[in-house]
Design a protein around this motif. Structure first.
Motif, PDB file in Angstrom:
ATOM      1  N   VAL A   1     -93.072 -17.069  30.189  1.00 42.55           N
ATOM      2  CA  VAL A   1     -91.763 -16.727  30.755  1.00 42.55           C
ATOM      3  C   VAL A   1     -91.001 -15.746  29.854  1.00 42.55           C
ATOM      4  O   VAL A   1     -90.260 -14.889  30.339  1.00 42.55           O
ATOM      5  CB  VAL A   1     -90.948 -18.021  31.025  1.00 42.55           C
ATOM      6  CG1 VAL A   1     -90.566 -18.733  29.742  1.00 42.55           C
ATOM      7  CG2 VAL A   1     -89.728 -17.748  31.875  1.00 42.55           C
ATOM      8  N   GLU A   2     -91.222 -15.839  28.544  1.00 44.84           N
ATOM      9  CA  GLU A   2     -90.468 -14.989  27.615  1.00 44.84           C
ATOM     10  C   GLU A   2     -91.038 -13.570  27.566  1.00 44.84           C
ATOM     11  O   GLU A   2     -90.292 -12.591  27.611  1.00 44.84           O
ATOM     12  CB  GLU A   2     -90.448 -15.637  26.231  1.00 44.84           C
ATOM     13  CG  GLU A   2     -89.684 -16.954  26.252  1.00 44.84           C
ATOM     14  CD  GLU A   2     -89.639 -17.651  24.915  1.00 44.84           C
ATOM     15  OE1 GLU A   2     -90.439 -17.310  24.023  1.00 44.84           O
ATOM     16  OE2 GLU A   2     -88.786 -18.557  24.769  1.00 44.84           O
ATOM     17  N   GLN A   3     -92.368 -13.474  27.496  1.00 44.57           N
ATOM     18  CA  GLN A   3     -92.972 -12.135  27.480  1.00 44.57           C
ATOM     19  C   GLN A   3     -92.689 -11.402  28.785  1.00 44.57           C
ATOM     20  O   GLN A   3     -92.350 -10.222  28.785  1.00 44.57           O
ATOM     21  CB  GLN A   3     -94.488 -12.247  27.289  1.00 44.57           C
ATOM     22  CG  GLN A   3     -94.889 -12.683  25.898  1.00 44.57           C
ATOM     23  CD  GLN A   3     -96.383 -12.965  25.831  1.00 44.57           C
ATOM     24  OE1 GLN A   3     -96.905 -13.750  26.621  1.00 44.57           O
ATOM     25  NE2 GLN A   3     -97.063 -12.327  24.917  1.00 44.57           N
TER      26      GLN A   3
ATOM     27  N   LEU B   1     -86.270  -2.830  33.701  1.00 41.37           N
ATOM     28  CA  LEU B   1     -85.061  -2.695  34.527  1.00 41.37           C
ATOM     29  C   LEU B   1     -83.952  -1.917  33.811  1.00 41.37           C
ATOM     30  O   LEU B   1     -83.358  -1.003  34.376  1.00 41.37           O
ATOM     31  CB  LEU B   1     -84.545  -4.079  34.938  1.00 41.37           C
ATOM     32  CG  LEU B   1     -85.426  -4.850  35.930  1.00 41.37           C
ATOM     33  CD1 LEU B   1     -84.893  -6.270  36.135  1.00 41.37           C
ATOM     34  CD2 LEU B   1     -85.505  -4.117  37.280  1.00 41.37           C
ATOM     35  N   HIS B   2     -83.689  -2.275  32.551  1.00 43.04           N
ATOM     36  CA  HIS B   2     -82.603  -1.581  31.833  1.00 43.04           C
ATOM     37  C   HIS B   2     -82.951  -0.108  31.609  1.00 43.04           C
ATOM     38  O   HIS B   2     -82.087   0.763  31.697  1.00 43.04           O
ATOM     39  CB  HIS B   2     -82.336  -2.244  30.477  1.00 43.04           C
ATOM     40  CG  HIS B   2     -81.702  -3.607  30.586  1.00 43.04           C
ATOM     41  ND1 HIS B   2     -80.508  -3.845  31.236  1.00 43.04           N
ATOM     42  CD2 HIS B   2     -82.090  -4.821  30.108  1.00 43.04           C
ATOM     43  CE1 HIS B   2     -80.199  -5.129  31.162  1.00 43.04           C
ATOM     44  NE2 HIS B   2     -81.149  -5.747  30.483  1.00 43.04           N
ATOM     45  N   THR B   3     -84.232   0.163  31.306  1.00 45.75           N
ATOM     46  CA  THR B   3     -84.615   1.560  31.058  1.00 45.75           C
ATOM     47  C   THR B   3     -84.557   2.351  32.356  1.00 45.75           C
ATOM     48  O   THR B   3     -84.099   3.501  32.380  1.00 45.75           O
ATOM     49  CB  THR B   3     -86.030   1.613  30.432  1.00 45.75           C
ATOM     50  OG1 THR B   3     -86.074   0.726  29.316  1.00 45.75           O
ATOM     51  CG2 THR B   3     -86.371   3.013  29.957  1.00 45.75           C
TER      52      THR B   3
ATOM     53  N   ASP C   1     -75.924 -13.275  32.552  1.00 47.58           N
ATOM     54  CA  ASP C   1     -75.932 -14.568  33.277  1.00 47.58           C
ATOM     55  C   ASP C   1     -77.067 -15.445  32.725  1.00 47.58           C
ATOM     56  O   ASP C   1     -76.897 -16.643  32.502  1.00 47.58           O
ATOM     57  CB  ASP C   1     -76.221 -14.370  34.779  1.00 47.58           C
ATOM     58  CG  ASP C   1     -75.113 -13.639  35.522  1.00 47.58           C
ATOM     59  OD1 ASP C   1     -73.969 -13.631  35.029  1.00 47.58           O
ATOM     60  OD2 ASP C   1     -75.410 -13.073  36.609  1.00 47.58           O
ATOM     61  N   VAL C   2     -78.242 -14.810  32.554  1.00 46.16           N
ATOM     62  CA  VAL C   2     -79.402 -15.577  32.056  1.00 46.16           C
ATOM     63  C   VAL C   2     -79.169 -15.969  30.600  1.00 46.16           C
ATOM     64  O   VAL C   2     -79.441 -17.110  30.197  1.00 46.16           O
ATOM     65  CB  VAL C   2     -80.716 -14.765  32.204  1.00 46.16           C
ATOM     66  CG1 VAL C   2     -81.913 -15.595  31.749  1.00 46.16           C
ATOM     67  CG2 VAL C   2     -80.912 -14.295  33.632  1.00 46.16           C
ATOM     68  N   ASN C   3     -78.658 -15.022  29.809  1.00 47.03           N
ATOM     69  CA  ASN C   3     -78.394 -15.342  28.388  1.00 47.03           C
ATOM     70  C   ASN C   3     -77.495 -16.576  28.277  1.00 47.03           C
ATOM     71  O   ASN C   3     -77.754 -17.483  27.482  1.00 47.03           O
ATOM     72  CB  ASN C   3     -77.721 -14.156  27.685  1.00 47.03           C
ATOM     73  CG  ASN C   3     -78.671 -12.975  27.507  1.00 47.03           C
ATOM     74  OD1 ASN C   3     -79.890 -13.132  27.570  1.00 47.03           O
ATOM     75  ND2 ASN C   3     -78.124 -11.784  27.283  1.00 47.03           N
TER      76      ASN C   3
ATOM     77  N   GLY D   1     -78.229 -20.318  26.730  1.00 50.57           N
ATOM     78  CA  GLY D   1     -77.504 -20.577  25.478  1.00 50.57           C
ATOM     79  C   GLY D   1     -77.683 -19.459  24.460  1.00 50.57           C
ATOM     80  O   GLY D   1     -77.526 -19.669  23.260  1.00 50.57           O
ATOM     81  N   LYS D   2     -78.005 -18.236  24.947  1.00 51.33           N
ATOM     82  CA  LYS D   2     -78.181 -17.102  24.030  1.00 51.33           C
ATOM     83  C   LYS D   2     -76.879 -16.319  23.910  1.00 51.33           C
ATOM     84  O   LYS D   2     -75.984 -16.460  24.747  1.00 51.33           O
ATOM     85  CB  LYS D   2     -79.274 -16.169  24.544  1.00 51.33           C
ATOM     86  CG  LYS D   2     -80.644 -16.803  24.547  1.00 51.33           C
ATOM     87  CD  LYS D   2     -81.695 -15.794  24.937  1.00 51.33           C
ATOM     88  CE  LYS D   2     -83.032 -16.500  25.031  1.00 51.33           C
ATOM     89  NZ  LYS D   2     -84.135 -15.586  25.224  1.00 51.33           N
ATOM     90  N   GLU D   3     -76.859 -15.433  22.912  1.00 56.50           N
ATOM     91  CA  GLU D   3     -75.680 -14.597  22.703  1.00 56.50           C
ATOM     92  C   GLU D   3     -75.503 -13.643  23.891  1.00 56.50           C
ATOM     93  O   GLU D   3     -76.505 -13.141  24.425  1.00 56.50           O
ATOM     94  CB  GLU D   3     -75.901 -13.771  21.437  1.00 56.50           C
ATOM     95  CG  GLU D   3     -74.663 -13.578  20.606  1.00 56.50           C
ATOM     96  CD  GLU D   3     -75.038 -12.965  19.264  1.00 56.50           C
ATOM     97  OE1 GLU D   3     -74.702 -11.791  19.068  1.00 56.50           O
ATOM     98  OE2 GLU D   3     -75.663 -13.679  18.447  1.00 56.50           O
TER      99      GLU D   3
ATOM    100  N   GLU E   1     -77.131   2.728  24.252  1.00 59.15           N
ATOM    101  CA  GLU E   1     -77.618   2.754  22.873  1.00 59.15           C
ATOM    102  C   GLU E   1     -78.927   1.964  22.747  1.00 59.15           C
ATOM    103  O   GLU E   1     -79.834   2.334  22.023  1.00 59.15           O
ATOM    104  CB  GLU E   1     -76.538   2.119  21.988  1.00 59.15           C
ATOM    105  CG  GLU E   1     -76.643   2.412  20.530  1.00 59.15           C
ATOM    106  CD  GLU E   1     -75.485   1.758  19.796  1.00 59.15           C
ATOM    107  OE1 GLU E   1     -75.754   0.870  18.991  1.00 59.15           O
ATOM    108  OE2 GLU E   1     -74.308   2.134  20.054  1.00 59.15           O
ATOM    109  N   ARG E   2     -78.993   0.865  23.469  1.00 60.60           N
ATOM    110  CA  ARG E   2     -80.179   0.016  23.357  1.00 60.60           C
ATOM    111  C   ARG E   2     -81.355   0.572  24.169  1.00 60.60           C
ATOM    112  O   ARG E   2     -82.499   0.471  23.734  1.00 60.60           O
ATOM    113  CB  ARG E   2     -79.830  -1.411  23.846  1.00 60.60           C
ATOM    114  CG  ARG E   2     -81.001  -2.370  23.949  1.00 60.60           C
ATOM    115  CD  ARG E   2     -81.548  -2.731  22.568  1.00 60.60           C
ATOM    116  NE  ARG E   2     -82.664  -3.647  22.651  1.00 60.60           N
ATOM    117  CZ  ARG E   2     -83.931  -3.274  22.814  1.00 60.60           C
ATOM    118  NH1 ARG E   2     -84.227  -1.992  22.932  1.00 60.60           N
ATOM    119  NH2 ARG E   2     -84.889  -4.170  22.856  1.00 60.60           N
ATOM    120  N   TRP E   3     -81.085   1.160  25.340  1.00 62.28           N
ATOM    121  CA  TRP E   3     -82.181   1.466  26.265  1.00 62.28           C
ATOM    122  C   TRP E   3     -82.456   2.934  26.483  1.00 62.28           C
ATOM    123  O   TRP E   3     -83.432   3.287  27.136  1.00 62.28           O
ATOM    124  CB  TRP E   3     -81.933   0.773  27.617  1.00 62.28           C
ATOM    125  CG  TRP E   3     -81.854  -0.708  27.454  1.00 62.28           C
ATOM    126  CD1 TRP E   3     -80.731  -1.475  27.497  1.00 62.28           C
ATOM    127  CD2 TRP E   3     -82.933  -1.588  27.136  1.00 62.28           C
ATOM    128  NE1 TRP E   3     -81.047  -2.791  27.240  1.00 62.28           N
ATOM    129  CE2 TRP E   3     -82.395  -2.887  27.020  1.00 62.28           C
ATOM    130  CE3 TRP E   3     -84.313  -1.424  26.948  1.00 62.28           C
ATOM    131  CZ2 TRP E   3     -83.169  -4.012  26.721  1.00 62.28           C
ATOM    132  CZ3 TRP E   3     -85.089  -2.543  26.650  1.00 62.28           C
ATOM    133  CH2 TRP E   3     -84.516  -3.807  26.543  1.00 62.28           C
TER     134      TRP E   3
END
Ligand SMILES: Cc1cc2nc3c(=O)[nH]c(=O)nc-3n(C[C@H](O)[C@H](O)[C@H](O)COP(=O)(O)OP(=O)(O)OC[C@H]3O[C@@H](n4cnc5c(N)ncnc54)[C@H](O)[C@@H]3O)c2cc1C
Length: 193
Positions: free
Chosen positions: A87-89, A98-100, A164-166, A170-172, A181-183
């Motif tokens: 699920v994580e990979q 999606l973001h890119t 929403d998923v983060n 319980g993630k930041e 900047e990230r993508w």
């Protein structure tokens, strides 16, 4: 989760499962919904005995070879590279895509480009292999329909759905002002150039 909708954490559904194992909507342990480190399928009893015996032999061999004490905790299992994603990979790869894709979406998309993007996004709650992830995304998309009107709005919408998923995990929460900047552009210090 709306009331009446089953969830992977339903007490009844998860009763007797090892922590972190996720049940699928079919009531069986869901491999693609579970992180590899938590995946502990029940082996048939004969196989279980054999597995335990093999593990015991492997432990003894490791102790003989490396001198590890028998009470030291075992290393977390590592996974060969050619295994299917967990699920994580799958999540990391999908968010990267999606973001890119949003970061390279036009500032003034044509009607066809908008329609294509909407098709892609509306396919996810149907096709995404992790069934709970797909279900949650579909629920969020009903409340927050995708905004494909331009690059900035689409990137923002995706960032919020990812947040929403983060939050659910319980993630930041990610600062959506930093999406480009990230993508796409990388940090201002040029370290990615
Ligand atoms: C549609 C979808 C639904 C999912 N639902 C679930 C679920 O219900 N349960 C579950 O266990 N897992 C779910 N996942 C997987 C989960 O979101 C993570 O991908 C997974 O837990 C791995 O997390 P990670 O910490 O490596 O980083 P990820 O969350 O995969 O993020 C990768 C990178 O994206 C960046 N990032 C983080 N947040 C944002 C943001 N808001 N906007 C832009 N960039 C960001 C960060 O740089 C981060 O390192 C889902 C994935 C998808 C694509």
């Amino acid at each position: 989760m709306t009331s009446g909708t089953p969830s992977p954490t339903d007490a009844k559904a998860s009763k007797g499962l090892p922590p972190g194992m996720v049940m699928g909507p079919d009531g069986k342990p869901c491999k693609i919904c579970t992180a590899f480190r938590n995946w502990k399928p029940a082996a048939p009893s004969g196989q279980k005995q054999k597995t335990n015996r093999n593990a015991a032999i492997a432990g003894t061999m490791a102790t003989l070879a490396y001198g590890a004490s028998s009470d030291s905790p075992p290393d977390p299992p590592s996974r060969p590279d050619n295994c299917p994603p967990d699920v994580e990979q799958l999540g990391r790869a999908t968010w990267t895509f999606l973001h890119t894709t949003a970061a390279y979406y036009p500032d003034k998309p044509s009607p066809t480009q908008r329609a294509n993007m909407l098709n892609l996004l509306h396919s996810l709650p149907i096709l995404y292999p992790c069934s709970w992830c797909a279900l949650h995304l579909g629920q969020e998309m009903k409340v927050h329909p995708p905004d494909v009107s331009n690059r900035v709005r689409l990137s923002r919408w995706l960032c919020e759905r990812h947040n929403d998923v983060n939050v659910r995990l319980g993630k930041e929460v990610f600062d959506c002002a930093k999406t480009d900047e990230r993508w796409k552009d990388g940090p201002p210090d040029g370290s990615c150039d």
